[in-house]
Motif scaffolding. Structure first.
Motif, mmCIF file in Angstrom:
data_model
loop_
_atom_site.group_PDB
_atom_site.id
_atom_site.type_symbol
_atom_site.label_atom_id
_atom_site.label_comp_id
_atom_site.label_asym_id
_atom_site.label_seq_id
_atom_site.Cartn_x
_atom_site.Cartn_y
_atom_site.Cartn_z
ATOM 1 N N ALA A 1 3.279 15.527 -7.397
ATOM 2 C CA ALA A 1 3.826 14.270 -6.876
ATOM 3 C C ALA A 1 3.995 14.357 -5.364
ATOM 4 N N ARG B 1 -5.285 8.091 -7.997
ATOM 5 C CA ARG B 1 -5.563 7.918 -9.424
ATOM 6 C C ARG B 1 -6.080 9.217 -10.033
ATOM 7 N N PRO C 1 3.190 3.110 -3.785
ATOM 8 C CA PRO C 1 2.940 4.292 -4.629
ATOM 9 C C PRO C 1 3.286 5.603 -3.909
ATOM 10 N N ILE C 2 3.147 5.604 -2.599
ATOM 11 C CA ILE C 2 3.524 6.792 -1.823
ATOM 12 C C ILE C 2 5.041 6.976 -1.894
ATOM 13 N N ARG D 1 6.493 7.125 -13.329
ATOM 14 C CA ARG D 1 5.032 7.166 -13.136
ATOM 15 C C ARG D 1 4.395 5.802 -13.359
ATOM 16 N N ARG E 1 -3.260 11.810 -10.128
ATOM 17 C CA ARG E 1 -2.227 11.429 -11.093
ATOM 18 C C ARG E 1 -2.445 12.087 -12.451
ATOM 19 N N ILE F 1 -2.147 -3.115 -5.614
ATOM 20 C CA ILE F 1 -2.704 -3.100 -4.255
ATOM 21 C C ILE F 1 -4.003 -3.916 -4.232
ATOM 22 N N ALA G 1 2.215 11.874 -2.735
ATOM 23 C CA ALA G 1 2.993 11.127 -1.742
ATOM 24 C C ALA G 1 2.359 11.229 -0.361
ATOM 25 N N ALA H 1 0.821 -1.210 0.000
ATOM 26 C CA ALA H 1 0.000 0.000 0.000
ATOM 27 C C ALA H 1 0.854 1.258 0.000
ATOM 28 N N MET H 2 2.057 1.155 0.568
ATOM 29 C CA MET H 2 2.913 2.340 0.663
ATOM 30 C C MET H 2 3.824 2.508 -0.550
ATOM 31 N N MET I 1 9.215 10.666 -7.339
ATOM 32 C CA MET I 1 8.867 11.538 -8.470
ATOM 33 C C MET I 1 8.935 13.006 -8.102
ATOM 34 N N ALA J 1 5.748 8.191 -5.437
ATOM 35 C CA ALA J 1 5.375 9.604 -5.618
ATOM 36 C C ALA J 1 6.415 10.496 -4.944
ATOM 37 N N ALA J 2 6.916 10.061 -3.783
ATOM 38 C CA ALA J 2 7.955 10.845 -3.102
ATOM 39 C C ALA J 2 9.222 10.920 -3.963
ATOM 40 N N ILE K 1 3.628 3.760 -10.375
ATOM 41 C CA ILE K 1 2.429 4.161 -9.618
ATOM 42 C C ILE K 1 1.193 3.614 -10.319
ATOM 43 N N VAL K 2 1.172 3.699 -11.637
ATOM 44 C CA VAL K 2 0.051 3.130 -12.401
ATOM 45 C C VAL K 2 -0.069 1.634 -12.102
ATOM 46 N N ASP L 1 -1.450 1.404 -8.351
ATOM 47 C CA ASP L 1 -2.769 2.004 -8.099
ATOM 48 C C ASP L 1 -3.799 1.601 -9.144
ATOM 49 N N GLY L 2 -3.346 1.132 -10.297
ATOM 50 C CA GLY L 2 -4.255 0.741 -11.365
ATOM 51 C C GLY L 2 -4.728 1.924 -12.179
#
Lengths: 247, 247
Positions: free
Chosen positions: B61, B74, A57-58, A77, B77, A93, B65, A54-55, A64, A61-62, A80-81, A84-85
């Motif tokens: 981003a 999503r 993508p976080i 990116r 994004r 996730i 995060a 779960a973390m 990115m 993002a940090a 993350i896709v 997160d889908g």
């Protein structure tokens, strides 16, 4: 005095970290993959590992948020896709939650992270803080455990399917996807690191970043092993079988 | 004592901030849109504003995060996709560079940010720090200047096309896209803020966040006005006409 490694020698040094420290070597993983855990021990693993998923993508993002090149952000990116889908019901996730579903852990309980081992939380958050606070090169290098994940995933899937009658192929959909995603991500990160770690100091920082990340993964299994295998002493507040049924 | 506003009253208060503080009211924008700037003054604007555009995905981003809900990530994004594009040569940053191309500012020079006004850098970085350090609600609220941007964009495009023979429709492609993207983003953020600012304190924080963001935009125009219009005193190191030609 440190010497400058060739890109090949740097890659070899990184692979050597994995050969010595990647969590496929941990006794808990050997038990997991060998079909030698109880259903409740597998549930504890899936519940705790959810937080790591779960973390991610976080964490990404940090990373990115530290990249000043749009081309680099576009590549990153995709991670993350993947997690997160593209839409509701999609992504890594969600696929991990299919696994916890298959183990009869209510989603609300899993997502709440109420039953998490504190050591899981601390290790995962150490990873997020690392990528936020260290150099971008170190942040990218810390993702290099992906280099070693195809091996562990194929061992895991075949071992778990063979060893546990409560696990089916659909429950393990997460890992099928990762078999193609992880090598793509790892190849990019390895190439980046080989290109950018151009001094002995940077090369040592990169090796240390991967070592740190191996520690993040390993310590999560230590905590699971201690709490649920041997001696089997979950800390106060951590999940025990049936806790997921209580309000 | 603060009182709790209805969602409608909160929205009205936010729109009032825009009516009083949004940068369409700034003298520099009135000159820009009225066709009353020289080509070099327009170049100074495009050069400095590039940095704001380039940092938007980094800002977004940093917000992502902090989002623990994949569904929220999503949606957010998409802002990064809009600015960074799906592939090379695509996206809002690239479209801004079309504008600086059209003004004969070499891309290398623009992207290097060497000629930036320090006040531009400080204002933009204040925005990135704000979304990283404040609450997620405040970070989202700070994006609400998008509520007011369709108006300024349509004024800008028609005013600049009419007022400057060195500006063509293709050079202003950035703004065409924003006319559809900004309202979608603003609607989402406004809805989020209306739902989540549920105490007088949170409502005041949200209003303050939007005020802060108006200050970020306004202070960039103050710096441009001071450096390039009146009195016209660029600080040491800032771009002056021709500086982009020097190595």
């Amino acid at each position: 005095m440190m010497e400058l490694l060739s890109p090949q020698a740097l890659e070899a040094a990184l692979r050597d970290v994995g050969a010595r420290r990647y969590h496929n070597l941990h006794p808990f993983h050997r038990l997991l993959h060998g079909g030698r855990l109880t259903r409740d021990q597998v549930r504890a693993w899936a519940l705790n590992r959810y937080y790591y998923q779960a973390m991610i993508p976080i964490k990404d993002a940090a990373i990115m948020a530290r990249m000043h090149d749009p081309a680099l952000r576009r590549i990153w990116r995709q991670r993350i896709v993947d997690h997160d889908g593209v839409e509701e019901g999609d992504g890594g996730i969600e696929r991990w939650l299919k696994l916890t579903d298959g183990l009869d852990l209510p989603r609300d309980y899993v997502v709440s992270t109420r039953g998490l081992l504190p050591a899981t939380r601390f290790a995962v958050e150490a990873y997020v803080h690392f990528v936020r606070d260290r150099s971008l090169l170190e942040a990218i290098a810390s993702s290099l455990t992906e280099l070693f994940s195809p091996k562990i995933i194929s061992e895991r899937v075949s071992g778990m399917l063979a060893g546990y009658d409560f696990i089916g192929r659909d429950t393990l959909a997460y890992f099928d996807k990762r078999l193609s995603q992880a090598p793509r991500d790892a190849d990019f990160a390895l190439d980046y690191v080989r290109q950018h770690a151009v001094t002995p100091e940077l090369q040592q920082a990169v090796i240390a970043a991967l070592t740190f990340k191996c520690d993040v993964l390993w310590s999560q299994l230590d905590a699971l092993h201690h709490a649920y295998v041997s001696p089997g002493l979950p800390p106060p507040g951590a999940w025990t079988p049936g806790a997921e049924q209580q309000a």
